[in-house]
Design a protein around this motif. Sequence first.
Motif, PDB file in Angstrom:
ATOM      1  N   ARG A 128      46.398   9.101  24.656  1.00 45.86           N
ATOM      2  CA  ARG A 128      45.818   8.375  23.423  1.00 45.86           C
ATOM      3  C   ARG A 128      44.830   8.949  22.569  1.00 45.86           C
ATOM      4  O   ARG A 128      44.812   8.562  21.099  1.00 45.86           O
ATOM      5  N   PHE A 129      44.618  10.318  23.376  1.00 41.72           N
ATOM      6  CA  PHE A 129      44.097  10.944  21.930  1.00 41.72           C
ATOM      7  C   PHE A 129      44.555  11.311  20.653  1.00 41.72           C
ATOM      8  O   PHE A 129      43.912  12.074  20.234  1.00 41.72           O
ATOM      9  N   PHE A 130      45.954  12.024  21.461  1.00 44.77           N
ATOM     10  CA  PHE A 130      46.227  12.896  20.242  1.00 44.77           C
ATOM     11  C   PHE A 130      47.412  11.498  19.355  1.00 44.77           C
ATOM     12  O   PHE A 130      47.800  11.845  18.380  1.00 44.77           O
ATOM     13  N   TYR A 131      47.653  10.773  20.601  1.00 48.72           N
ATOM     14  CA  TYR A 131      48.604   9.307  19.284  1.00 48.72           C
ATOM     15  C   TYR A 131      47.804   9.132  17.961  1.00 48.72           C
ATOM     16  O   TYR A 131      47.561   8.838  17.001  1.00 48.72           O
ATOM     17  N   LYS A 157      59.128  14.369   4.121  1.00 50.42           N
ATOM     18  CA  LYS A 157      60.371  14.198   5.091  1.00 50.42           C
ATOM     19  C   LYS A 157      60.050  15.209   6.089  1.00 50.42           C
ATOM     20  O   LYS A 157      61.172  15.232   7.060  1.00 50.42           O
ATOM     21  N   TYR A 158      59.294  16.513   6.258  1.00 49.40           N
ATOM     22  CA  TYR A 158      58.855  17.170   6.762  1.00 49.40           C
ATOM     23  C   TYR A 158      57.946  16.267   8.599  1.00 49.40           C
ATOM     24  O   TYR A 158      58.950  16.293   9.510  1.00 49.40           O
ATOM     25  N   ARG A 159      57.826  15.104   8.401  1.00 50.76           N
ATOM     26  CA  ARG A 159      57.306  14.214   9.531  1.00 50.76           C
ATOM     27  C   ARG A 159      59.303  13.666  10.127  1.00 50.76           C
ATOM     28  O   ARG A 159      59.022  13.807  11.094  1.00 50.76           O
ATOM     29  N   ASP A 160      59.924  13.269   9.068  1.00 50.91           N
ATOM     30  CA  ASP A 160      61.082  12.894   9.885  1.00 50.91           C
ATOM     31  C   ASP A 160      62.005  13.811  10.347  1.00 50.91           C
ATOM     32  O   ASP A 160      62.840  13.025  11.201  1.00 50.91           O
ATOM     33  N   ARG A 161      61.475  14.907   9.852  1.00 52.86           N
ATOM     34  CA  ARG A 161      63.222  15.696  10.520  1.00 52.86           C
ATOM     35  C   ARG A 161      62.144  16.409  11.285  1.00 52.86           C
ATOM     36  O   ARG A 161      63.357  16.884  12.463  1.00 52.86           O
ATOM     37  N   VAL A 162      61.126  16.372  12.016  1.00 57.44           N
ATOM     38  CA  VAL A 162      60.530  17.467  13.087  1.00 57.44           C
ATOM     39  C   VAL A 162      59.964  16.435  14.054  1.00 57.44           C
ATOM     40  O   VAL A 162      58.256  15.945  13.623  1.00 57.44           O
ATOM     41  N   GLY A 163      59.904  16.258  14.964  1.00 58.46           N
ATOM     42  CA  GLY A 163      59.180  15.943  16.353  1.00 58.46           C
ATOM     43  C   GLY A 163      57.940  16.348  16.507  1.00 58.46           C
ATOM     44  O   GLY A 163      57.764  17.723  16.152  1.00 58.46           O
ATOM     45  N   THR A 164      57.165  15.676  17.178  1.00 60.10           N
ATOM     46  CA  THR A 164      55.954  16.416  17.948  1.00 60.10           C
ATOM     47  C   THR A 164      55.869  17.238  19.011  1.00 60.10           C
ATOM     48  O   THR A 164      55.457  17.609  19.540  1.00 60.10           O
ATOM     49  N   LYS A 165      56.814  16.863  20.076  1.00 63.85           N
ATOM     50  CA  LYS A 165      57.122  17.473  21.176  1.00 63.85           C
ATOM     51  C   LYS A 165      56.106  16.435  22.669  1.00 63.85           C
ATOM     52  O   LYS A 165      56.099  17.343  23.557  1.00 63.85           O
ATOM     53  N   ILE A 166      55.130  16.184  21.942  1.00 60.85           N
ATOM     54  CA  ILE A 166      55.006  15.414  22.892  1.00 60.85           C
ATOM     55  C   ILE A 166      55.471  14.013  23.480  1.00 60.85           C
ATOM     56  O   ILE A 166      55.575  13.160  22.177  1.00 60.85           O
ATOM     57  N   PRO A 167      55.537  13.636  24.776  1.00 61.86           N
ATOM     58  CA  PRO A 167      56.534  12.198  24.403  1.00 61.86           C
ATOM     59  C   PRO A 167      55.562  11.133  24.478  1.00 61.86           C
ATOM     60  O   PRO A 167      54.771  10.711  24.643  1.00 61.86           O
ATOM     61  N   PRO A 182      52.436  21.128  17.220  1.00 62.05           N
ATOM     62  CA  PRO A 182      52.265  22.703  18.110  1.00 62.05           C
ATOM     63  C   PRO A 182      50.779  22.819  18.816  1.00 62.05           C
ATOM     64  O   PRO A 182      50.668  23.208  19.606  1.00 62.05           O
ATOM     65  N   SER A 183      49.815  23.193  18.245  1.00 59.83           N
ATOM     66  CA  SER A 183      48.777  23.351  18.950  1.00 59.83           C
ATOM     67  C   SER A 183      48.713  22.311  19.873  1.00 59.83           C
ATOM     68  O   SER A 183      47.622  21.841  20.798  1.00 59.83           O
ATOM     69  N   TYR A 184      48.090  20.995  19.190  1.00 59.50           N
ATOM     70  CA  TYR A 184      48.119  19.709  20.217  1.00 59.50           C
ATOM     71  C   TYR A 184      48.874  19.656  20.808  1.00 59.50           C
ATOM     72  O   TYR A 184      48.933  19.555  22.136  1.00 59.50           O
ATOM     73  N   ALA A 185      50.701  19.420  20.714  1.00 54.30           N
ATOM     74  CA  ALA A 185      51.284  19.862  22.021  1.00 54.30           C
ATOM     75  C   ALA A 185      51.148  20.469  23.223  1.00 54.30           C
ATOM     76  O   ALA A 185      51.276  20.970  24.414  1.00 54.30           O
ATOM     77  N   GLY A 186      50.560  22.022  22.117  1.00 49.95           N
ATOM     78  CA  GLY A 186      50.933  22.976  23.554  1.00 49.95           C
ATOM     79  C   GLY A 186      49.591  22.642  24.318  1.00 49.95           C
ATOM     80  O   GLY A 186      48.959  23.206  25.350  1.00 49.95           O
ATOM     81  N   LEU A 198      51.174  28.779  30.695  1.00 50.95           N
ATOM     82  CA  LEU A 198      51.675  30.162  29.804  1.00 50.95           C
ATOM     83  C   LEU A 198      52.138  29.688  28.811  1.00 50.95           C
ATOM     84  O   LEU A 198      52.069  30.156  27.599  1.00 50.95           O
ATOM     85  N   LEU A 199      53.074  28.893  28.865  1.00 54.86           N
ATOM     86  CA  LEU A 199      54.261  27.885  27.828  1.00 54.86           C
ATOM     87  C   LEU A 199      52.595  27.482  26.505  1.00 54.86           C
ATOM     88  O   LEU A 199      52.625  27.045  24.930  1.00 54.86           O
ATOM     89  N   GLY A 200      52.029  26.391  27.040  1.00 58.76           N
ATOM     90  CA  GLY A 200      50.824  25.426  26.414  1.00 58.76           C
ATOM     91  C   GLY A 200      49.920  26.580  25.517  1.00 58.76           C
ATOM     92  O   GLY A 200      49.607  26.338  24.614  1.00 58.76           O
TER      93      GLY A 200
END
Length: 258
Positions: free
Chosen positions: A222-225, A245-255, A191-195, A148-150
């Motif tokens: 492997r696919f999302f990396y 700058k945005y990339r350095d500031r915000v993570g992907t939330k994928i391990p 967020p679409s990939y992490a979801g 549901l969260l994804g």
Amino acid sequence: MSDDVSVNLEEYEQLQRHALSTVPSVNVRMSGNLPNTPLAAATIAFLLGSVFCFGLLTFLGGFSLWWWTTYQLGFFIAAWSAFHFGEFAVTAGWNLEKCSVESFLLDNGSMYHIANGSAVLEYIVTLYFIPSFKTRAWVSILGMIMVLLGQFMRSAAMIHASTNFSHSLAFRKLESHRLVTDGIYAWCRHPSYAGFFYWALGTQLVLQNSVCFVLYFILLWRFFYSRTRTEERTLVKFFGDDYVKYRDRVGTKIPFIP
């Protein structure tokens, strides 16, 4: 002859603007494996809705006559059909210019269908021979929460990005393209990939598939990396230091994907 061409172009442009049109108004890569017509879209939507109802009724205990119609499999079937219908519905509602029958994402490559088939096969075989492996209700509940969260993360990302979202990678910057860094994108860079990552892993927890859970994690990671590295090289070209700058500031939330 020129008058006929002019009329045909006007009809085509009107068709593209129509709410029921499945003809994208921008250049979108199409595989052509599915007929891109309103009839095809309506048929697929009907079939997905029917599958969803079967899954939901199974989840709620409406088809408990057979040993394999469990709440776990019912939830998986309902989640799968809802995901694919949702992909088309959100695209039609917030990104109409890219909407086509392929927005259902049913023609998503053979590996995708093999993965789903393997998940069902592992569940059915294990349930038949070792049913005790499917009795940990808390694992399935955790999986449902992840699903549901994804789903929320992915749908929210598509809605918020609107016309800046695309199911396929864009390698040419359009005038309408802008860098989206607010909303859910302020918390998660992809967020679409992490979801989808957590949605897919959640389905395997629901089914309590230990083998497919591990395989899903490896293959999806492997696919999302690879996908994020390719996409971000293009985004740096599009937006320069703003994206860096945005990339350095915000993570992907994928391990393990920074």
